[in-house]
Design an enzyme around this catalytic site. Structure first.
Site, PDB file in Angstrom:
ATOM      1  CE1 TYR A   1       0.239  10.355   4.232  1.00 13.03           C
ATOM      2  CE2 TYR A   1       2.383  10.202   3.193  1.00 13.03           C
ATOM      3  CZ  TYR A   1       1.248   9.596   3.698  1.00 13.03           C
ATOM      4  OH  TYR A   1       1.122   8.228   3.662  1.00 13.03           O
TER       5      TYR A   1
ATOM      6  NE  ARG B   1       6.688   9.511   2.501  1.00 11.86           N
ATOM      7  CZ  ARG B   1       6.360  10.345   3.478  1.00 11.86           C
ATOM      8  NH1 ARG B   1       6.394  11.644   3.270  1.00 11.86           N
ATOM      9  NH2 ARG B   1       6.000   9.891   4.667  1.00 11.86           N
TER      10      ARG B   1
ATOM     11  CD  GLU C   1      -1.683  -1.008   3.366  1.00  8.24           C
ATOM     12  OE1 GLU C   1      -2.790  -1.488   3.217  1.00  8.24           O
ATOM     13  OE2 GLU C   1      -1.229  -0.587   4.434  1.00  8.24           O
TER      14      GLU C   1
ATOM     15  CE1 TYR D   1       5.151  13.469  10.680  1.00  8.70           C
ATOM     16  CE2 TYR D   1       4.883  14.666   8.614  1.00  8.70           C
ATOM     17  CZ  TYR D   1       4.390  13.798   9.574  1.00  8.70           C
ATOM     18  OH  TYR D   1       3.142  13.261   9.416  1.00  8.70           O
TER      19      TYR D   1
ATOM     20  CB  CYS E   1      -0.493  33.941  13.940  1.00  3.33           C
ATOM     21  SG  CYS E   1      -0.321  35.594  14.468  1.00  3.33           S
ATOM     22  CD  GLU E   2       1.518  28.441  15.624  1.00  2.00           C
ATOM     23  OE1 GLU E   2       2.527  28.090  16.247  1.00  2.00           O
ATOM     24  OE2 GLU E   2       0.372  28.410  16.091  1.00  2.00           O
TER      25      GLU E   2
END
Ligand SMILES: Cc1ncc(COP(=O)(O)O)c(C=O)c1O
Ligand SMILES: N[C@@H](CCCC[NH3+])C(=O)O
Length: 455
Positions: free
Chosen positions: A390, A293, A290, A334, A361-362
């Protein structure tokens, strides 16, 4: 930036993908924009299918739709003869809406709700990958109610540590997924599954993790699963028909990544199966995998428009784009690395080192730290490669940012497969309790107020 698939620099010095000039894609669809190279997706599907055909084994290649699940992608996977791995009723619904053949759908997940199971039973999907003892009994009860016989695989953890980010490793004993082989719970699950008369135990499933660049983890998983199958055959006289060895095949994001050919993984897996299952059954089990990616990852490119630029002398130049962690949370989640280029002037040589910031805002909303680009200006187009997996599927509306559109490009044609979210989409599910409804004259407080904003 590495040019994947059909990506190239055209005679205008612009990045072109699938025969489409990205500057024209920006004019037509706006930014941020996910661009999917359709031919490359099809090529990846065919690489897996053809490599398996050469092994002589019976097989299924299930596209792991969690990587990028939209109706057009499900339809494409169906056309390529793939099966489909879904992990929620939302993915299942998307697949069914796209006309994906239910009998080729496999349902995963460590906490399927009764409603999700019922939906899948009604659709008569091909197989459930059962993750826990509770699920075994729930599935038996619901299948009994509906008078159905249900194919299942049991997800097992083979005790293989995949060499990847800790959030992407799933084959070790301490995992929320599956039944562990080493501690005996996998064997107990097999004993129970055999007894449950509405369940038809096809075999076992193992997925050791994601973004893996070596074959030995898969070989070891095949060996452990074969040893387990032997134990089950000898002690319970039960033979598995299907062995699913999951996904996890690594792709190139940056030059640090060293992907193998997809056929190399398939050959290694099938050789390991042939070796370790030799003589166990009358015929070798069917092999399922399966990949997610490796089907869509390098086919995707995200196009952004550069906005504000902040130069902090002797420290860093921040180049902000009109997207960020809402369309690509992977760097924040990640510490994932990406490559980028200026799509509208790909050949300019005068480079400088800058860092690409998102608009959330980070402080952690940084897409790429320290990348060489030809002195970006506000209004330039920035392309980030390998965003097919992803990214859209993990996108969010944080800061109420609208999710971008997705286009498939192929032979000079660009087709919209997901439209850009609108402001109306953003407030669609909001409800204002009557007691908070403000004076009708105050139009800004009304969710359906018409606000004209150019996009
Ligand atoms: C059970 C299962 N199968 C398949 C996949 C697909 O993995 P990848 O996208 O790395 O091929 C995943 C995700 O890691 C998964 O959890
Ligand atoms: N979502 C992941 C990895 C986990 C895949 C699903 N088990 C990624 O972006 O790389």
């Amino acid at each position: 930036m590495y040019l994947h698939g059909s990506s190239k620099i055209n005679s205008n010095g612009h990045l072109e993908i699938g025969g489409c000039d990205t500057t024209l894609l920006k004019e037509r669809f706006g930014t941020p924009l996910y661009i999917v190279d359709e031919q490359l997706v099809r090529r990846r599907c065919r690489e897996f299918m053809e490599a398996f055909r050469e092994t002589g084994l019976k097989f299924q290649v299930a596209y792991a739709s969690k990587a990028f699940c939209v109706m057009a992608m499900c339809a494409l996977a169906a056309e390529e003869g793939m099966s489909l791995d879904v992990v929620s009723s939302g993915e299942l619904f998307t697949a069914l809406q796209a006309g994906f053949p239910a009998e080729r759908i496999h349902f995963h997940g460590n906490n399927k709700t009764p409603e999700e199971i019922e939906m899948a039973l009604e659709a008569q999907i091909g197989c459930f990958v059962v993750d826990s003892e509770m699920e075994l009994h729930l599935l038996q009860a619901l299948a009994f109610e509906k008078g159905q016989q249900v194919n299942i695989l049991l997800r097992v953890t083979p005790g293989v540590e995949a060499h990847t980010h800790e959030y992407m490793a799933t084959g070790q004993e301490d995992s929320k997924f599956g039944f562990d082989i080493a501690n005996g719970t996998a064997r107990q699950a097999v004993e129970q599954a055999i007894e449950l008369d509405h369940l038809n135990l096809l075999g076992v499933h193992s997925h050791i993790g994601s973004q893996i660049f070596e074959v030995n983890g898969f070989q070891m998983a095949a060996e452990r699963v074969a040893a387990f199958s032997r134990e089950i055959k000898e002690q319970l006289q039960y033979s598995f028909k299907v062995i699913n060895l999951g996904g996890g095949f690594g792709i190139r994001y940056t030059e640090e990544d060293t992907p193998l050919k997809l056929s190399t993984y398939v050959k290694a897996i099938s050789e390991a199966v042939k070796t370790h299952f030799s003589g166990l059954y009358d015929e070798l089990p069917e092999i399922w995998i399966e990949p997610g990616r490796s089907i869509v990852g390098d086919s995707g490119t995200t196009l952004y428009t550069v906005g504000s630029i902040k130069d902090i002398p002797q420290v860093r130049k921040y180049v902000s784009v009109d997207g960020g962690m809402t369309d690509n949370p992977r760097p924040a989640l990640y510490q994932a690395k990406y490559e980028a280029m200026l799509a509208n002037r790909a050949q300019d040589a005068n480079e400088e080192t800058v860092s690409i910031a998102g608009k959330c805002c980070e402080s952690g909303d940084m897409l790429i730290w320290d990348v060489e680009l030809p002195c970006p200006n506000s209004g330039d187009l920035l392309a980030v490669a390998s965003t097919g997996a992803y990214n859209y599927s993990m996108a969010s509306n944080y800061n109420r940012i609208r999710r971008p559109a997705v286009v498939f490009v192929n032979n000079g044609e660009a087709e919209l497969v997901v439209r850009r979210e609108t402001y109306e989409d953003i407030v669609r599910n909001d409800v204002i309790p009557q007691r908070l409804v403000r004076d009708q004259a105050s139009s800004m407080a009304q969710p359906n107020a018409k606000i004209t904003v150019s996009s």
